[in-house]
Design an enzyme around this catalytic site. Sequence first.
Site, PDB file in Angstrom:
ATOM      1  N   CYS A 113      42.266  32.942  65.803  1.00 51.03           N
ATOM      2  CA  CYS A 113      41.877  32.977  67.219  1.00 51.03           C
ATOM      3  C   CYS A 113      42.833  33.854  68.021  1.00 51.03           C
ATOM      4  O   CYS A 113      42.410  34.584  68.923  1.00 51.03           O
ATOM      5  CB  CYS A 113      41.873  31.571  67.805  1.00 51.03           C
ATOM      6  N   CYS A 193      32.661  31.383  67.061  1.00 48.49           N
ATOM      7  CA  CYS A 193      32.500  32.260  65.903  1.00 48.49           C
ATOM      8  C   CYS A 193      31.713  31.549  64.797  1.00 48.49           C
ATOM      9  O   CYS A 193      31.745  30.323  64.678  1.00 48.49           O
ATOM     10  CB  CYS A 193      33.870  32.677  65.381  1.00 48.49           C
ATOM     11  N   CYS A 215      40.477  27.540  71.459  1.00 52.83           N
ATOM     12  CA  CYS A 215      40.839  28.796  70.800  1.00 52.83           C
ATOM     13  C   CYS A 215      42.250  29.235  71.175  1.00 52.83           C
ATOM     14  O   CYS A 215      42.837  30.069  70.497  1.00 52.83           O
ATOM     15  CB  CYS A 215      39.835  29.887  71.155  1.00 52.83           C
TER      16      CYS A 215
END
Length: 219
Positions: A113, A193, A215
């Site tokens: 991330c 994602c 994240c």
Amino acid sequence: MESMEIEKINKTLSNAHNDVRIAHILNKYRDEVLITTSFGTTSALLIHMISRIRPRHPIHFVNTGYLFPETLEYKDKLIDRYGINVIDHVPDKEKHRITREDELWKDNPDLCCHYNKVEPLAKIKKNHKVWISGLIGYQNSYRSGLEILQERDDLYRYYPLIDWSPEMVEDYFESFGIPRHPLERFGYDSIGCTHCTKKGEGREGRWGDSGKTECGLHW
């Protein structure tokens, strides 16, 4: 801005309409305001509000390289519908390659991330004074403890939707006929994602059983 002043502003804005909340900051800080979006399931709320108040204000978007095709399609749909000014950003090519080849999302999702989302945005943050994003408090325990306005790392964080309820979110989408993210109807409440997103309510589908809930952008 002193802590007492921030507390006063939060108290005042807690009773203000969201258009007023956003217009207040945009009018006061103008080009020093950073607006970001992920084009997730609730992103269209803030996007719609910005389009009504200042449609050409830049809205920054980080494409991690691992997003669902449906997310990118949703992005294009919202841009076409609301005429917003979206600025795309991508991670460093070499660092992105490392995450892909080493599959960092499996063993070190925080670093994945950081390389693909946190670092690209860090370059933009330094040129702004206030950061507006569409976090909502009920999404997880961390977000539920946030105020509308707070000072973090020399940057004011501004969350105009932080005190919204699920009912308010649904009502806004329905009242203005705002398109929903195409993956919502398949059971995805929170979408990031592809490697780290599963079906689930709230943010329980993010990062599996790793204990990770953010994240890293909003720490």
